[in-house]
Design an enzyme around this catalytic site. Structure first.
Site, PDB file in Angstrom:
ATOM      1  CG  ASP A 128      79.068 108.318  -0.809  1.00  0.00           C
ATOM      2  OD1 ASP A 128      78.509 107.727  -1.760  1.00  0.00           O
ATOM      3  OD2 ASP A 128      80.293 108.564  -0.783  1.00  0.00           O
ATOM      4  CG  ASP A 312      84.162 107.792  -1.811  1.00  0.00           C
ATOM      5  OD1 ASP A 312      84.082 107.019  -2.783  1.00  0.00           O
ATOM      6  OD2 ASP A 312      83.195 108.085  -1.081  1.00  0.00           O
TER       7      ASP A 312
HETATM    8  C1  LIG Z   1      80.898  97.994  -1.152  1.00  0.00           C
HETATM    9  C2  LIG Z   1      80.371  98.673   0.077  1.00  0.00           C
HETATM   10  N1  LIG Z   1      80.793  99.862   0.507  1.00  0.00           N
HETATM   11  O1  LIG Z   1      80.096 100.200   1.631  1.00  0.00           O
HETATM   12  C3  LIG Z   1      79.233  99.157   1.864  1.00  0.00           C
HETATM   13  C4  LIG Z   1      78.287  99.160   3.010  1.00  0.00           C
HETATM   14  C5  LIG Z   1      79.381  98.188   0.908  1.00  0.00           C
HETATM   15  C6  LIG Z   1      78.672  96.858   0.787  1.00  0.00           C
HETATM   16  N2  LIG Z   1      77.244  96.918   0.943  1.00  0.00           N
HETATM   17  C7  LIG Z   1      76.819  95.500   0.923  1.00  0.00           C
HETATM   18  C8  LIG Z   1      76.367  97.584  -0.014  1.00  0.00           C
HETATM   19  C9  LIG Z   1      76.874  98.920  -0.469  1.00  0.00           C
HETATM   20  C10 LIG Z   1      77.495  99.172  -1.635  1.00  0.00           C
HETATM   21  C11 LIG Z   1      77.729 100.509  -1.608  1.00  0.00           C
HETATM   22  N3  LIG Z   1      77.283 101.017  -0.473  1.00  0.00           N
HETATM   23  N4  LIG Z   1      76.741 100.050   0.246  1.00  0.00           N
HETATM   24  C12 LIG Z   1      77.364 102.395  -0.103  1.00  0.00           C
HETATM   25  C13 LIG Z   1      77.601 103.257  -1.265  1.00  0.00           C
HETATM   26  N5  LIG Z   1      78.551 102.681  -2.172  1.00  0.00           N
HETATM   27  C14 LIG Z   1      79.617 103.371  -2.659  1.00  0.00           C
HETATM   28  C15 LIG Z   1      79.785 104.708  -2.368  1.00  0.00           C
HETATM   29  C16 LIG Z   1      80.912 105.327  -2.895  1.00  0.00           C
HETATM   30  N6  LIG Z   1      81.161 106.648  -2.657  1.00  0.00           N
HETATM   31  N7  LIG Z   1      81.816 104.663  -3.621  1.00  0.00           N
HETATM   32  C17 LIG Z   1      81.590 103.363  -3.869  1.00  0.00           C
HETATM   33  N8  LIG Z   1      80.512 102.690  -3.406  1.00  0.00           N
HETATM   34  C18 LIG Z   1      78.376 101.321  -2.612  1.00  0.00           C
END
Ligand SMILES: Cc1noc(C)c1CN(C)Cc1cc2n(n1)CCN(c1cc(N)ncn1)C2
Length: 423
Positions: A128, A312
């Site tokens: 990330d 991102d």
């Molecule tokens: C939402 C989402 N995004 O990827 C996934 C996998 C999901 C859903 N999933 C159920 C859960 C989740 C939520 C997040 N992630 N995983 C990964 C990191 N997330 C970021 C990173 C960042 N740089 N910026 C914003 N959020 C939020």
């Protein structure tokens, strides 16, 4: 020192002759790096160069003196030490390369295998560039919050060390969150190892992470200023590895519904076409923030304007200013900005234009198929857009929908830059 040279010249001549004599016919022990065939009174041997061998002339001369029992002059000994030091300085530096695999059929996120500890424990992490914590599901995560994820158990690693009194807590843009304590341990990505990497073990994860069974944690590739460990913030894997890399870069080659790669320390020319366009990066507050030079909808004219946003890999979609997003969806029949569904939706049957964005003079086109992101529910005929408004975020985000349309170089030199190329 005539004598030394005469003996030396004779010795080298004998040495030179010796290496020209063909090997005895019938010998079968083909030396290291030599392939060939024997028999029938004739032999051909194909020499292959050892790419890691560094010829050291002074040392060859030194061996000749030893071979003929001639005292080695002081200047030869000094020359051997000097050239050994030169070679040591040129020692091959490090690189790494690992797959980035989509976790589902809409590329919501990508995971990359890493190993932690001794013996190595393998986890799949979401790399990330929009955050700077390396955290993992662990033996400290309550069982009720673990649903099939691989966990890191520091007590099973002989090289794990607890960072006493250190904790972390992070909340992402969508409200998902996690927190816990901190170990340092051996950490490897695609053959690239860091000995004492800070590994943040989760003691608590939010329900959205628990439900994301394919993600065992995150590996932050943002700037280390964003790291949340307290009282002493920790360095990212990239910052720890940078000094040993051939070049202080990592590259991102994400693909739609296919495995791409994260490369560290080198730029693979086979992964892009044409030139890489580099633009400056603003590292405050710690994202890879750059300015795009404008956009176009479908075959429409290119609108030159500065669009500052972050690259991102941890965000699935593209979030841009409302004016740009409404200009796009005006070209999509039946599109609406739905409060119910949390963004722009449209009939899945609608024709979608492409979306082109500029980086300097270069132009990158996101195919329509990436913007027809997913049905709002399985089997629904209403689709959610891969391009959404950033008005609620306060920041523009070039997420995976844009990144998978390009080959991107994250250049960690000083000052950092970001490079975009077609592929
Ligand atoms: C939402 C989402 N995004 O990827 C996934 C996998 C999901 C859903 N999933 C159920 C859960 C989740 C939520 C997040 N992630 N995983 C990964 C990191 N997330 C970021 C990173 C960042 N740089 N910026 C914003 N959020 C939020």
């Amino acid at each position: 020192m005539i004598v030394t040279n005469l003996v030396l010249t004779a010795a080298l001549a004998v040495l030179g002759l010796a290496s020209a004599l063909p090997p005895k016919i019938g010998t079968t022990n083909i030396g290291e790096g030599v392939s060939g065939s024997l028999g029938g009174g004739r032999a051909t041997f194909k020499q292959t160069r050892n790419p890691r061998y560094r010829f050291n002339g002074a040392r060859a001369v030194y061996r000749t003196y030893l071979k003929y029992g001639v005292p080695v002059p002081e200047d030869i000994i000094k020359a051997v030490k000097y050239t050994d030091a030169l070679h040591a300085a040129q020692v091959e530096r490090d690189t790494g390369s690992a797959a980035a695999v989509p976790i589902d059929d809409v590329d919501i996120a990508y995971v990359t295998p890493v190993t932690i500890g001794t013996p190595p424990q393998t986890l799949q992490l979401d790399f990330d560039t929009g955050s700077s914590d390396l955290w993992v599901f662990s033996s400290h995560t309550p069982a009720s919050q673990v649903r099939g994820q691989e966990i890191y158990s520091p007590n099973k690693s002989s090289t794990a060390k607890l960072l006493e009194g250190h904790t972390w807590s992070i909340t992402y843009g969508d409200g998902s969150a996690s927190r816990g304590n901190v170990y340092v341990d051996n950490f490897t990505v695609g053959g690239l190892s860091v000995a004492q990497q800070a590994v943040q073990t989760a003691q608590q994860v939010s329900s959205s992470f628990t439900s994301e069974t394919n993600i065992d944690g995150l590996l932050g590739l943002g700037f280390s200023t964003l790291n949340t460990v307290s009282p002493k913030s920790q360095l990212t894997f990239f910052d720890n590895a940078k000094a040993s890399l051939d070049s202080p870069v990592f590259t991102v080659d994400l693909k739609a519904q296919a495995a791409g790669t994260y490369d560290f320390g080198f730029i693979d020319k086979a992964k892009y076409t044409g030139e890489i366009t580099y633009v400056p990066v603003n590292t405050n507050p710690g994202y890879w923030t750059f300015t795009s030079s404008g956009y176009a909808v479908g075959s429409g004219s290119f609108s030159s304007q500065s669009i500052t946003g972050i690259a991102d890999t941890g965000t699935s979609l593209v979030y841009l200013p409302t004016a740009i997003v409404t200009a796009y969806y005006r070209q999509v029949s039946g599109a609406t900005n739905s409060r119910n569904y949390g963004g722009y939706v449209f009939p899945c049957s609608s024709a979608l234009p492409t979306f082109t964005f500029g980086v300097g003079d270069a132009r990158f086109t996101i195919p329509s198929s990436y913007i027809s992101y997913s049905p709002i529910a399985p089997g629904s005929s209403t689709c959610f857009g891969g391009l959404q408004s950033s008005s609620g975020l306060g920041i523009n985000i070039w997420g995976d929908v844009a990144l998978k349309a390009a080959f991107v170089v994250f250049n960690g030199a000083n000052p950092p830059t970001i490079g975009w190329a077609k592929k």
